[in-house]
Design a protein around this motif. Structure first.
Motif, PDB file in Angstrom:
ATOM      1  N   ASN A  78     -26.326 -58.759 103.611  1.00  0.00           N
ATOM      2  CA  ASN A  78     -25.068 -58.826 102.864  1.00  0.00           C
ATOM      3  C   ASN A  78     -24.162 -57.646 103.207  1.00  0.00           C
ATOM      4  O   ASN A  78     -22.948 -57.793 103.354  1.00  0.00           O
ATOM      5  N   TYR A  79     -24.769 -56.484 103.315  1.00  0.00           N
ATOM      6  CA  TYR A  79     -24.017 -55.272 103.611  1.00  0.00           C
ATOM      7  C   TYR A  79     -23.255 -55.413 104.929  1.00  0.00           C
ATOM      8  O   TYR A  79     -22.040 -55.173 105.004  1.00  0.00           O
ATOM      9  N   GLU A 225     -26.720 -57.594  94.212  1.00  0.00           N
ATOM     10  CA  GLU A 225     -26.956 -59.037  94.251  1.00  0.00           C
ATOM     11  C   GLU A 225     -27.551 -59.546  92.940  1.00  0.00           C
ATOM     12  O   GLU A 225     -27.243 -60.656  92.498  1.00  0.00           O
ATOM     13  N   ALA A 226     -28.400 -58.745  92.301  1.00  0.00           N
ATOM     14  CA  ALA A 226     -29.141 -59.216  91.127  1.00  0.00           C
ATOM     15  C   ALA A 226     -28.353 -59.135  89.829  1.00  0.00           C
ATOM     16  O   ALA A 226     -28.348 -60.093  89.038  1.00  0.00           O
ATOM     17  N   VAL A 227     -27.665 -58.003  89.586  1.00  0.00           N
ATOM     18  CA  VAL A 227     -27.052 -57.803  88.263  1.00  0.00           C
ATOM     19  C   VAL A 227     -25.567 -57.448  88.310  1.00  0.00           C
ATOM     20  O   VAL A 227     -24.936 -57.263  87.275  1.00  0.00           O
ATOM     21  N   GLY A 228     -24.982 -57.369  89.501  1.00  0.00           N
ATOM     22  CA  GLY A 228     -23.550 -57.086  89.587  1.00  0.00           C
ATOM     23  C   GLY A 228     -23.221 -55.614  89.424  1.00  0.00           C
ATOM     24  O   GLY A 228     -24.049 -54.733  89.688  1.00  0.00           O
ATOM     25  N   CYS A 229     -22.017 -55.320  88.974  1.00  0.00           N
ATOM     26  CA  CYS A 229     -21.558 -53.940  88.813  1.00  0.00           C
ATOM     27  C   CYS A 229     -22.290 -53.250  87.661  1.00  0.00           C
ATOM     28  O   CYS A 229     -22.664 -53.891  86.676  1.00  0.00           O
ATOM     29  N   THR A 230     -22.463 -51.949  87.786  1.00  0.00           N
ATOM     30  CA  THR A 230     -23.133 -51.180  86.738  1.00  0.00           C
ATOM     31  C   THR A 230     -22.242 -51.086  85.495  1.00  0.00           C
ATOM     32  O   THR A 230     -21.017 -51.263  85.562  1.00  0.00           O
ATOM     33  N   THR A 231     -22.863 -50.764  84.362  1.00  0.00           N
ATOM     34  CA  THR A 231     -22.115 -50.566  83.123  1.00  0.00           C
ATOM     35  C   THR A 231     -21.109 -49.432  83.283  1.00  0.00           C
ATOM     36  O   THR A 231     -19.982 -49.504  82.771  1.00  0.00           O
ATOM     37  N   GLU A 232     -21.489 -48.395  84.017  1.00  0.00           N
ATOM     38  CA  GLU A 232     -20.594 -47.266  84.259  1.00  0.00           C
ATOM     39  C   GLU A 232     -19.322 -47.719  84.967  1.00  0.00           C
ATOM     40  O   GLU A 232     -18.210 -47.318  84.600  1.00  0.00           O
ATOM     41  N   LEU A 252     -22.345 -66.540  93.258  1.00  0.00           N
ATOM     42  CA  LEU A 252     -22.389 -66.770  94.696  1.00  0.00           C
ATOM     43  C   LEU A 252     -23.143 -65.637  95.374  1.00  0.00           C
ATOM     44  O   LEU A 252     -23.318 -64.556  94.813  1.00  0.00           O
ATOM     45  N   ASN A 253     -23.585 -65.878  96.596  1.00  0.00           N
ATOM     46  CA  ASN A 253     -24.135 -64.814  97.424  1.00  0.00           C
ATOM     47  C   ASN A 253     -23.121 -63.675  97.519  1.00  0.00           C
ATOM     48  O   ASN A 253     -21.915 -63.912  97.579  1.00  0.00           O
ATOM     49  N   LEU A 254     -23.583 -62.431  97.538  1.00  0.00           N
ATOM     50  CA  LEU A 254     -22.683 -61.281  97.483  1.00  0.00           C
ATOM     51  C   LEU A 254     -21.658 -61.269  98.607  1.00  0.00           C
ATOM     52  O   LEU A 254     -20.468 -61.039  98.370  1.00  0.00           O
ATOM     53  N   SER A 255     -22.090 -61.523  99.832  1.00  0.00           N
ATOM     54  CA  SER A 255     -21.143 -61.464 100.949  1.00  0.00           C
ATOM     55  C   SER A 255     -20.140 -62.611 100.886  1.00  0.00           C
ATOM     56  O   SER A 255     -18.963 -62.437 101.219  1.00  0.00           O
ATOM     57  N   VAL A 256     -20.583 -63.787 100.421  1.00  0.00           N
ATOM     58  CA  VAL A 256     -19.668 -64.918 100.260  1.00  0.00           C
ATOM     59  C   VAL A 256     -18.668 -64.631  99.144  1.00  0.00           C
ATOM     60  O   VAL A 256     -17.462 -64.892  99.286  1.00  0.00           O
ATOM     61  N   ALA A 257     -19.155 -64.078  98.035  1.00  0.00           N
ATOM     62  CA  ALA A 257     -18.258 -63.733  96.926  1.00  0.00           C
ATOM     63  C   ALA A 257     -17.215 -62.720  97.372  1.00  0.00           C
ATOM     64  O   ALA A 257     -16.036 -62.830  97.012  1.00  0.00           O
TER      65      ALA A 257
END
Length: 418
Positions: A78-79, A225-232, A252-257
């Motif tokens: 993805n990176y 990929e698993a949980v999205g952006c951090t709370t911070e 969606l897959n991270l790279s596709v999103a």
């Protein structure tokens, strides 16, 4: 990603037409009264100063108004796909929080590297791993080769990107604020605003950002990929956004999103394209033009010598690791290591002369850049594909532009620089 982006664009186009409101559609076929339509300049093997004009075309379409921030991506596939997507869409600045090593799932023989010229040899000594660490023992040579090509594409993309790394989220947020960027964080939560014209206008109470749907300077953040952006990151965001989906799958897959969201931002605000100061463009010209020249000024013999010196020094680095670890080092290895400084000096001399020659070769072009290629698609003569010889001969691959190997004049660009 390309398929989904095309489908999204078609969906939006059909929605606009079916609404009966044509007032916001952009005229693309007929210029305004008194205006002259700009002729499209296509890539062509016969085009004068072709490679520089293509670079100029990319520079003219680059934006620095938009930054892509990737927070703790855990999958190197993805990176690397995100880096390639960013370059293709014209986003110059990529900020990475806690970056992954690009070869995390593919261990290569240090003496070979990854290059198109020896890509077929990669599978011989490469070890393929899952992103979680275990070796993929059933990996075929074809799978290893495909993964190596993926990394190669990403590395090529980073040559034309400005990538900045951060150890933690806090430092990245502070840097964005210092440089005046608003923060939009992608989020699947139900409080996030829909990344559409209606969604943004609703967030702004019916208004705009000085007549635009996108802020003058904005960073779009993508999390793990698993949980999205951090709370911070979400707490610091000026706006959490989501891309509307219409099926049972709500992510969606991270790279596709990343590809879809960034593409959507350009759709919402076409003025993002080419939004860069002339000073920034000049800096890119100085770096890119010289890099393109340096890739073509060396003779075949010089390139071979530089490659051997590089491989020699990499071998010395491995010997040095063994010495520091207290491992057994043989006499031949010590003799090789003892010549390391001399070899490094020789390589530095080659690189120093090449850098000076490259800068000199492009000085006038930087001051007076040629007219850019405006359509970045390759000419048929330059289209290639990475499939086996037997596959290229099989139907329906036969006689396609990418498999025909159309004859072109070789080394024309190298001759121009020399």
């Amino acid at each position: 990603a390309a398929c989904t982006a095309a489908a999204l664009l078609l969906y939006q186009s059909c929605s606009t037409k079916s609404s009966g409101d044509q007032s916001t559609s952009k005229q693309t076929t007929k210029p305004a009264d008194g205006a002259v339509a700009e002729a499209t300049c296509f890539d062509s093997p016969d085009l004068d100063q072709r490679i520089i004009r293509k670079a100029e075309g990319a520079i003219c379409k680059r934006t620095s108004r938009l930054i892509i921030v990737v927070e703790r991506c855990t999958n190197d596939h993805n990176y690397s796909a995100i880096l390639r997507t960013a370059e293709a869409l014209g986003v110059q600045n990529i900020w990475i929080i806690s970056p992954q090593t690009i070869n995390a799932t593919l261990e290569l023989d240090n003496t070979q590297g990854t290059d198109e010229s020896n890509i077929d040899k990669i599978a011989e000594n490469a070890t393929m791993r899952r992103s979680s660490g275990p070796v993929v023992r059933a990996a075929t040579d074809t799978e290893k080769k495909d993964r190596a090509m993926h990394h190669l594409y990403a590395r090529k993309a980073t040559e034309w990107l400005t990538v900045r790394d951060f150890e933690d989220t806090k430092t990245c947020i502070e840097s964005l604020r210092e440089e005046g960027y608003q923060i939009w964080a992608t989020d699947l939560g139900q409080e996030a605003s829909c990344l559409t014209e209606d969604g943004i206008r609703q967030h702004l109470g019916g208004g705009t950002y000085d007549g635009k749907l996108i802020p003058n300077k904005v960073a779009i953040v993508f999390g793990t990929e698993a949980v999205g952006c951090t709370t911070e990151m979400l707490n610091a965001a000026d706006l959490p956004v989501y891309l509307p989906l219409r099926g049972f799958a709500d992510s969606l897959n991270l790279s596709v999103a990343t590809a879809l969201v960034v593409h959507q931002m350009f759709v919402l605000d076409p003025s993002l394209e080419g939004a860069m100061t002339e000073e920034e463009r000049r800096e890119l010209r100085q770096a890119w033009y010289a890099k393109l020249a340096s890739q073509r000024l060396l003779s075949a013999a010089d390139k071979k010598r530089r490659g051997k010196l590089t491989a020699y020094l990499e071998g010395c680095a491995e010997i040095e690791k063994k010495m520091k670890a207290g491992e057994v080092v043989y006499k031949e290895e010590r003799e090789k290591w003892s010549r390391m400084d001399a070899k490094r000096a020789e390589l530095n001399a080659i690189e120093g002369k090449l850098a000076a020659d490259s800068k000199k070769a492009v000085k006038e072009l930087v001051d007076n850049p040629p007219s850019p290629i405006t359509d970045m698609r390759r000419a048929d003569e330059h289209r290639i594909c990475f499939v086996g010889k037997n596959t290229k001969k099989a139907s329906p691959w036969q006689d396609m532009p990418a498999t025909r190997k159309i004859a072109v004049t070789k080394y024309a660009t190298a001759a121009f620089f020399r």
